[in-house]
Scaffold this motif. Structure first.
Motif: not given
Length: 181
Positions: A14-18, A40-47, A80-83
């Motif tokens: 991830g971006d390690l911001d948290s 600044d990315k187009t996907r979440s850390d979890l994704d 997201m699990l439903g994707r």
């Protein structure tokens, strides 16, 4: 959170911001591999983490999440699990004492639910003809679950490990939310 639970962390993604600096340093010192991404990315850390885990062809993926205390993060993480690409993975999310699993069209699932647990079935991404077994109000394929429908809300497991299956012709995915009694 993983450290607080006594879990070993193999990869931090991830971006390690948290993450606080002390936890970060503890993980690095323990040999944790770090895959740092830009803020600044187009996907979440979890994704990103799910994609990484899927490439390992795991037997099971368990997500422990509180959504960062934000409803928007929690909703995106759960749905997201439903994707379609994610719903085919052996994946379960645990959040706020509940578990969420996805069942794609043409698939079946045994729910990790005990007798008396509340089970809600939600359709995402399209309609889902669903058959359940072991719920107080079992569903049949003619009781079509549609996105936003309350038809699958607050059912109850009448046996341990109830099952659901989704008709292959369905366009949607079923998210099963299990709230322990």
């Amino acid at each position: 959170h993983a450290l607080d639970l006594g879990l070993r962390v193999d990869v931090l993604i991830g971006d390690l911001d948290s993450i606080d600096e002390q936890a970060h340093q503890t993980l690095v010192a323990a040999g944790t591999q770090v895959q740092r991404h830009p803020v600044d990315k187009t996907r979440s850390d979890l994704d990103l983490a799910i994609q990484y885990a899927a490439e390992l062809e795991p037997v099971r993926i368990e997500i422990l999440s509180g959504g960062g205390g934000r409803l928007d993060h929690l909703l995106v993480s759960a749905t997201m699990l439903g994707r379609p690409d994610v719903a085919l993975l052996p994946i379960c999310m645990h959040t706020f004492g509940t578990s969420i699993t996805a069942t794609a069209a043409g698939a079946a699932c045994t729910l990790d639910a005990a007798t008396g647990d509340t089970v809600t079935l939600l359709a995402v991404g399209g309609d889902a003809a669903t058959r359940s077994s072991g719920l107080h109000w079992d569903l049949t394929p003619d009781m079509l679950l549609t996105p936003g429908s309350s038809l699958g809300l607050s059912n109850v497991a009448v046996v341990d490990s109830p099952t659901i299956d989704v008709d292959p012709a369905s366009t949607g995915v079923i998210l099963a939310v299990v709230v322990p009694r």
